[in-house]
Structure formats: structure tokens, C-alpha cells
Enzyme design. Structure first.
Site, mmCIF file in Angstrom:
data_model
loop_
_atom_site.group_PDB
_atom_site.id
_atom_site.type_symbol
_atom_site.label_atom_id
_atom_site.label_comp_id
_atom_site.label_asym_id
_atom_site.label_seq_id
_atom_site.Cartn_x
_atom_site.Cartn_y
_atom_site.Cartn_z
ATOM 1 N N ARG A 174 14.590 3.418 -9.162
ATOM 2 C CA ARG A 174 15.545 2.818 -10.133
ATOM 3 C C ARG A 174 14.342 2.293 -11.066
ATOM 4 O O ARG A 174 12.787 2.577 -11.031
ATOM 5 C CB ARG A 174 15.214 0.833 -9.156
ATOM 6 C CG ARG A 174 14.053 -0.046 -8.698
ATOM 7 C CD ARG A 174 14.617 -0.932 -7.759
ATOM 8 N NE ARG A 174 15.069 -2.128 -8.717
ATOM 9 C CZ ARG A 174 14.057 -2.771 -9.223
ATOM 10 N NH1 ARG A 174 12.539 -2.809 -8.485
ATOM 11 N NH2 ARG A 174 14.102 -3.812 -9.792
ATOM 12 N N ARG A 178 15.017 -5.526 -18.203
ATOM 13 C CA ARG A 178 15.613 -7.004 -17.542
ATOM 14 C C ARG A 178 16.547 -7.840 -19.251
ATOM 15 O O ARG A 178 15.431 -7.618 -19.741
ATOM 16 C CB ARG A 178 14.138 -7.852 -18.053
ATOM 17 C CG ARG A 178 13.636 -7.582 -16.587
ATOM 18 C CD ARG A 178 12.615 -8.692 -16.214
ATOM 19 N NE ARG A 178 11.454 -7.961 -15.379
ATOM 20 C CZ ARG A 178 10.355 -8.605 -14.984
ATOM 21 N NH1 ARG A 178 9.853 -9.417 -15.468
ATOM 22 N NH2 ARG A 178 9.436 -8.485 -13.902
ATOM 23 N N ARG A 257 -2.627 11.215 -5.802
ATOM 24 C CA ARG A 257 -3.262 11.355 -7.317
ATOM 25 C C ARG A 257 -4.733 10.628 -7.156
ATOM 26 O O ARG A 257 -4.497 9.255 -6.293
ATOM 27 C CB ARG A 257 -2.413 11.297 -8.295
ATOM 28 C CG ARG A 257 -1.017 11.596 -8.522
ATOM 29 C CD ARG A 257 -0.250 11.253 -9.960
ATOM 30 N NE ARG A 257 0.447 10.521 -9.376
ATOM 31 C CZ ARG A 257 0.357 8.847 -9.803
ATOM 32 N NH1 ARG A 257 -0.081 8.820 -10.740
ATOM 33 N NH2 ARG A 257 0.813 7.556 -9.285
ATOM 34 N N ARG A 288 -4.085 4.027 -19.374
ATOM 35 C CA ARG A 288 -4.099 2.369 -19.652
ATOM 36 C C ARG A 288 -5.264 2.165 -20.279
ATOM 37 O O ARG A 288 -6.456 2.530 -19.846
ATOM 38 C CB ARG A 288 -3.456 1.503 -19.125
ATOM 39 C CG ARG A 288 -3.632 2.120 -17.622
ATOM 40 C CD ARG A 288 -2.683 1.361 -16.196
ATOM 41 N NE ARG A 288 -2.857 1.750 -15.536
ATOM 42 C CZ ARG A 288 -2.668 0.492 -14.406
ATOM 43 N NH1 ARG A 288 -1.722 -0.495 -14.311
ATOM 44 N NH2 ARG A 288 -3.181 0.994 -13.242
ATOM 45 N N GLU A 312 -8.174 4.107 -18.129
ATOM 46 C CA GLU A 312 -7.542 4.874 -16.958
ATOM 47 C C GLU A 312 -6.718 5.955 -17.004
ATOM 48 O O GLU A 312 -6.101 6.282 -18.654
ATOM 49 C CB GLU A 312 -7.074 4.041 -16.006
ATOM 50 C CG GLU A 312 -6.608 4.764 -14.977
ATOM 51 C CD GLU A 312 -5.230 3.463 -14.820
ATOM 52 O OE1 GLU A 312 -5.811 2.500 -14.107
ATOM 53 O OE2 GLU A 312 -4.361 3.847 -14.302
ATOM 54 N N TYR A 360 1.399 3.899 -0.568
ATOM 55 C CA TYR A 360 1.352 3.180 -1.274
ATOM 56 C C TYR A 360 0.962 1.312 -0.813
ATOM 57 O O TYR A 360 1.987 0.896 -0.446
ATOM 58 C CB TYR A 360 1.410 2.984 -2.729
ATOM 59 C CG TYR A 360 0.627 1.769 -3.402
ATOM 60 C CD1 TYR A 360 0.231 2.209 -3.734
ATOM 61 C CD2 TYR A 360 1.197 0.720 -3.408
ATOM 62 C CE1 TYR A 360 -0.716 1.501 -5.109
ATOM 63 C CE2 TYR A 360 0.921 0.179 -3.851
ATOM 64 C CZ TYR A 360 -1.164 0.050 -4.717
ATOM 65 O OH TYR A 360 -0.928 -1.077 -5.730
ATOM 66 N N ASP A 362 0.329 -2.088 -1.617
ATOM 67 C CA ASP A 362 -0.472 -3.989 -1.631
ATOM 68 C C ASP A 362 -1.128 -4.269 -1.136
ATOM 69 O O ASP A 362 -1.090 -4.401 -0.472
ATOM 70 C CB ASP A 362 0.760 -4.447 -2.774
ATOM 71 C CG ASP A 362 1.172 -4.049 -4.337
ATOM 72 O OD1 ASP A 362 0.339 -3.449 -4.981
ATOM 73 O OD2 ASP A 362 2.100 -4.245 -4.710
HETATM 74 P P1 FDA Z 1 -9.109 0.593 1.186
HETATM 75 O O1 FDA Z 1 -8.822 2.203 0.335
HETATM 76 O O2 FDA Z 1 -8.929 -0.440 0.601
HETATM 77 O O3 FDA Z 1 -10.138 0.748 2.249
HETATM 78 C C1 FDA Z 1 -10.450 2.210 2.949
HETATM 79 C C2 FDA Z 1 -12.025 2.016 3.064
HETATM 80 O O4 FDA Z 1 -12.112 3.203 4.018
HETATM 81 C C3 FDA Z 1 -12.479 2.763 2.221
HETATM 82 O O5 FDA Z 1 -13.565 1.169 2.085
HETATM 83 C C4 FDA Z 1 -13.683 3.861 1.865
HETATM 84 O O6 FDA Z 1 -14.331 4.555 2.385
HETATM 85 C C5 FDA Z 1 -12.794 4.615 3.990
HETATM 86 N N1 FDA Z 1 -13.204 4.867 4.432
HETATM 87 C C6 FDA Z 1 -12.405 6.068 4.223
HETATM 88 N N2 FDA Z 1 -12.150 7.498 4.893
HETATM 89 C C7 FDA Z 1 -13.610 6.740 5.661
HETATM 90 C C8 FDA Z 1 -14.875 7.934 6.129
HETATM 91 N N3 FDA Z 1 -14.797 8.879 6.927
HETATM 92 N N4 FDA Z 1 -15.894 6.664 7.298
HETATM 93 C C9 FDA Z 1 -15.743 5.467 6.650
HETATM 94 N N5 FDA Z 1 -15.296 5.167 6.043
HETATM 95 C C10 FDA Z 1 -13.968 5.630 5.297
HETATM 96 N N6 FDA Z 1 -2.998 -3.750 -4.837
HETATM 97 C C11 FDA Z 1 -2.386 -5.129 -5.236
HETATM 98 O O7 FDA Z 1 -1.925 -5.390 -4.219
HETATM 99 N N7 FDA Z 1 -2.056 -5.689 -6.510
HETATM 100 C C12 FDA Z 1 -3.054 -4.496 -7.188
HETATM 101 O O8 FDA Z 1 -3.415 -5.039 -9.286
HETATM 102 C C13 FDA Z 1 -3.033 -3.055 -6.798
HETATM 103 N N8 FDA Z 1 -4.288 -2.053 -7.864
HETATM 104 C C14 FDA Z 1 -4.623 -1.255 -7.718
HETATM 105 C C15 FDA Z 1 -5.172 -0.545 -8.397
HETATM 106 C C16 FDA Z 1 -5.370 0.853 -7.669
HETATM 107 C C17 FDA Z 1 -6.030 2.209 -8.785
HETATM 108 C C18 FDA Z 1 -6.047 2.111 -6.307
HETATM 109 C C19 FDA Z 1 -5.811 2.695 -6.262
HETATM 110 C C20 FDA Z 1 -5.162 0.430 -5.943
HETATM 111 C C21 FDA Z 1 -4.616 -1.115 -5.895
HETATM 112 N N9 FDA Z 1 -3.742 -1.257 -4.879
HETATM 113 C C22 FDA Z 1 -3.078 -2.995 -5.799
HETATM 114 C C23 FDA Z 1 -4.028 -1.710 -3.771
HETATM 115 C C24 FDA Z 1 -5.417 -1.858 -2.522
HETATM 116 O O9 FDA Z 1 -6.005 -1.095 -3.754
HETATM 117 C C25 FDA Z 1 -4.585 -1.976 -1.604
HETATM 118 O O10 FDA Z 1 -3.866 -2.728 -0.723
HETATM 119 C C26 FDA Z 1 -5.720 -2.148 -1.037
HETATM 120 O O11 FDA Z 1 -7.292 -1.344 -0.880
HETATM 121 C C27 FDA Z 1 -5.788 -1.570 0.765
HETATM 122 O O12 FDA Z 1 -6.626 -1.838 1.623
HETATM 123 P P2 FDA Z 1 -7.094 -0.741 2.717
HETATM 124 O O13 FDA Z 1 -8.185 -1.062 3.348
HETATM 125 O O14 FDA Z 1 -5.309 -0.137 3.788
HETATM 126 O O15 FDA Z 1 -7.646 0.437 2.008
#
Ligand code: FDA
Length: 385
Positions: A174, A178, A257, A288, A312, A360, A362
Site C-alpha cells: 500500500r 490521506r 540493503r 534524505r 543518507e 525489519y 521497529d
Molecule cells: P540491533 O541491530 O539493534 O542489535 C543487534 C546487535 O547485535 C548489534 O549491536 C550488533 O553489533 C550485534 N551483533 C551482530 N552480530 C554479532 C556477533 N557476531 N557478535 C556479537 N554481536 C553481534 N525503529 C523505530 O522504532 N523507529 C525508527 O525511527 C527506526 N529507524 C531506523 C533506522 C534505520 C536506518 C534502521 C536500520 C533501523 C531503524 N529502526 C527504527 C529499527 C531499530 O533500529 C530496531 O528496531 C532495533 O535496532 C532492533 O533491535 P535488535 O536488538 O533486534 O537489533
């Protein structure tokens, strides 16, 4: 190592589990390969200006989940920030998501909601959503060609480095339009930014004598005391790193990506007047620009004559890049199913978070799914109720 639970990854998923386990009196070791905790939500003060920068891209907190809202408020208060996004097309700035303001500005008109709805429906009838052969046809079937060509076509091509006629229709289900002047980006019950920043919030979650954090520690580096070979089968593990990496890519690589960020301090008090400005046209290479001072208009410590912006750029990720958004092709989904089969053979390893589940999430979703994993599986597993 003296631990009841090892957590790989100190993002919101890992830290939520760590905090819950520590509250139950369990000893937890959290490792992260980065030199800081918090995963992608990490933020830090820009050294020149003191302005809080979201190091991995803008992070806006929003949720409609009461359990998540209650939980996060244990660690931080939130400001009343409401996210709004604008886009620059042909040197004119429009509000997003596409709303009646965008439509009237674009068509130089004063349509009522009903007139605008009829116009877009007529323009969208060029293609049928159900038979759209690619992303371009699908987008036109949702919002019509003029709005698609202005606001979606080039921006999508920049995000994917691929012409939308080559992208699968299913990438979008979608495109919100609005038919009023509401341009709040999120429509959740609660929204705001942590009053004293993401890192203060994140540090409070990890602040327990039962939690030991080891940074610069990769789970696959056998020279480190806490690594996959040493730990799996000995101690329960919550793994939030990339699922394909865990199995040494045996079923193939999952495509992501990534983003490149270009940060600059400018000698002006205000560069663009808002937090996020999209650039819709192909001629601008970035997607952006973020201007971080606007996330916290309530902070009077920020300088009046300097600002921090971040451009970005989006591209496909190689194995050494930070994985940000799942590409999620049909091949990726088949590989993911194969990895899920392999996971069921891993005793006492719990896969979670954005990277561990290849989706993905949040922040509120990562926290919500960690609370579910804790309540439904791990608490009992570690001897809780
Ligand atoms: P996250 O990626 O944060 O943590 C995983 C960790 O595991 C990392 O610190 C990494 O270093 C570690 N790791 C990986 N492999 C490893 C290894 N082999 N050994 C040791 N450590 C390891 N959400 C939202 O609510 N509002 C928003 O505006 C945004 N905006 C946004 C922008 C962008 C560009 C991205 C990519 C993401 C967002 N998000 C977001 C999403 C948000 O970042 C996401 O929900 C959280 O990071 C998820 O947390 P996790 O713990 O799942 O992963």
C-alpha cells in the site's frame, strides 16, 4: 565464565532479555562486536556541537502496545516530539505522507477530500493492483502516475539502486494517501523521544550487577572467551546477530540493503527547519538529510550558530556492510525457511531480533517480541515462573 545466560547482541532485543533475566536474579553476559551497546538505536553527542546524533540513522520511538509503553517508561521519560517528514521535488518542498496538502500543492488546486479522492482514483485506474507486473505498475495502481513519478519513482530507484520497473510489485502493498491535512508520520497511541537520549535509556537497561557487558567481542571469534564453539550447548544463548552468519551461510546469504551516512557540521543555526527532508529526484544522489537539533527543540544547550546534518545514501549490502533492511526476495524467503529448520536443531539457542529473524522490526516491535520470548519461553527455561 560464570553465567546463566549468554546474549549475543546488545540492541533492544538483547538488552530487554538481559534486563528481564537480571531482574529474576540470573547472571547474564551480553556480548557485542561493536564498541558500544544499544545496537542501531545508539546515539552520541557530536563532539563539536554536543548535538545528539543518531549514529545509525534517525530513530523515532512510537508504539500502540500498552505493555511495551509501560516497560520502556521504567527506563526513560519521553518528550512530546511528533515526527513529520517533508520532501523536495524539483526544488519545491511538499509534506509527506502524501496528503491533501501535498495533492493541492502539487496540482495547484483547492480540492476537497472527495474531489481529491475521485481524481486519484481516476489516475490510478491506469493499472489494476491485482495484475501489476512490477513495482511501477503497482504504485501507479495505488496513487496514479503523476504522484508516482514525482514522489515515488526516483526515490525508490535510489533506495534500491534499481529501476522500479525491475522491482517486484510485492515490495509495496500500500502507499498511504490521506485525504485530509494530517501529516503526522506515525499514527500510534504513544510517540516521543527519550528525554536524555537513547544511550542514557539503553545504559539504564543494562545497569545491573547481574549483567556483564563485553564489547568488541564477536561471537564467531574463537580467540574470545565467549564464542559460539565455547558456549553453545553449555549455557542457554539468545542470538540476535544475522541468522545466516550463525550457520556459516550454509543455505546461502540473505540479502540486505545498507546505508552510508555523510555527516557534516555547518556554521548555521538551522539548515533545513525540520528533522528529515527527503530528496525525491534522481539528480540528488542521497535519499534524505537529517538535521539532528530539531529532534530536541526543548534542549537549550545546543549552539545557536552551528548544526549537524547527515546525508543518507542507500545501497545493497555486501557481507562486510551493516545489514539494515531485508531485501526479502522469494529466494531470501526460501533460504530463511531452510535456516529456520536448522535452528530447530540448535539446543538451547534462541534466535531473536531484527537480524536473528531476518525481518525489519521497529524498536517497539523488537522490545515487544523480546518480552514475548521472555514471558513465553525463557523465564520458565531459566527457572522462573
Ligand atoms: P540491533 O541491530 O539493534 O542489535 C543487534 C546487535 O547485535 C548489534 O549491536 C550488533 O553489533 C550485534 N551483533 C551482530 N552480530 C554479532 C556477533 N557476531 N557478535 C556479537 N554481536 C553481534 N525503529 C523505530 O522504532 N523507529 C525508527 O525511527 C527506526 N529507524 C531506523 C533506522 C534505520 C536506518 C534502521 C536500520 C533501523 C531503524 N529502526 C527504527 C529499527 C531499530 O533500529 C530496531 O528496531 C532495533 O535496532 C532492533 O533491535 P535488535 O536488538 O533486534 O537489533
Amino acid at each position: 565464565m560464570n553465567a546463566d545466560l549468554v546474549i549475543v547482541g546488545s540492541g533492544f532485543f538483547g538488552l530487554t532479555i538481559a534486563e528481564r533475566a537480571a531482574a529474576l536474579g540470573r547472571r547474564v553476559v551480553v556480548i557485542d562486536r561493536r564498541n558500544h551497546i544499544g545496537g542501531n538505536a545508539y546515539s552520541s553527542a557530536d563532539p563539536e556541537t554536543g548535538i545528539e546524533v543518531h549514529n545509525y540513522g534517525a530513530h523515532l520511538f512510537h508504539t500502540s502496545n500498552p505493555a511495551v509503553w509501560e516497560y520502556v517508561n521504567r527506563f526513560t521519560e519521553f518528550t512530546n516530539y511528533q515526527h513529520k517528514v517533508y520532501t523536495n521535488h524539483n526544488g519545491v518542498v511538499y509534506p509527506l505522507p502524501v496528503n491533501l496538502g501535498t495533492i493541492n500543492q502539487f496540482f495547484q488546486a483547492a480540492y476537497s477530500p472527495g474531489e481529491a479522492r475521485a481524481l486519484i482514483a481516476e489516475q490510478a485506474s491506469e493499472f489494476d493492483s491485482k495484475t501489476a507486473a512490477n513495482l511501477e505498475e503497482k504504485a501507479i495502481s495505488l496513487i496514479g502516475r503523476p504522484l508516482y513519478e514525482a514522489f515515488i519513482r526516483d526515490y525508490t530507484a535510489k533506495q534500491w539502486q534499481t529501476d522500479p520497473t525491475e522491482l517486484a510489485a510485492e515490495i509495496i502493498s500500500r502507499l498511504p494517501v490521506r485525504y485530509n491535512y494530517d501529516n503526522r508520520y506515525f499514527s500510534d497511541t504513544w510517540e516521543g523521544l527519550p528525554v536524555d537520549g537513547y544511550t542514557a535509556w539503553i545504559e539504564r537497561m543494562a545497569d545491573s550487577p547481574n549483567i556483564e557487558v563485553r564489547l568488541d567481542t564477536d561471537f564467531f571469534d574463537e580467540s574470545q572467551p565467549v564464542n559460539k564453539t565455547a558456549v553453545v550447548g553449555q549455557v542457554p544463548v539468545v542470538y540476535t546477530g544475522p541468522v545466516d552468519r550463525y550457520f556459516d551461510y550454509s543455505e546461502g546469504e540473505l540479502a540486505w540493503r545498507t546505508l552510508d551516512f555523510e555527516r557534516e557540521v555547518l556554521p548555521v543555526g538551522d539548515y533545513q527547519g525540520t528533522t528529515v527532508m527527503n530528496y525525491a529526484d534522481a539528480i540528488i544522489p542521497y535519499t534524505r538529510i537529517h538535521e539532528f537539533r530539531h529532534f530536541h527543540p526543548e534542549r537549550d544547550s545546543y549552539p545557536a550558530d552551528k548544526t549537524v546534518i547527515m546525508r543518507e545514501f542507500s545501497r545493497f549490502a555486501g557481507r562486510d556492510d551493516e545489514p539494515y533492511y531485508p531485501v526479502n526476495t522469494a529466494d531470501d524467503r526460501a533460504r530463511l525457511l531452510a535456516y529456520r529448520d536448522l535452528q530447530s536443531g540448535e539446543k538451547d539457542v534462541f534466535f531473536g531480533g531484527r537480524l536473528g529473524t531476518y525481518q525489519y522490526l521497529d524498536m517497539h516491535m523488537a522490545i515487544g517480541s523480546a518480552l514475548s520470548m521472555w514471558n513465553n519461553k525463557l523465564s520458565a527455561h531459566l527457572g522462573g515462573e
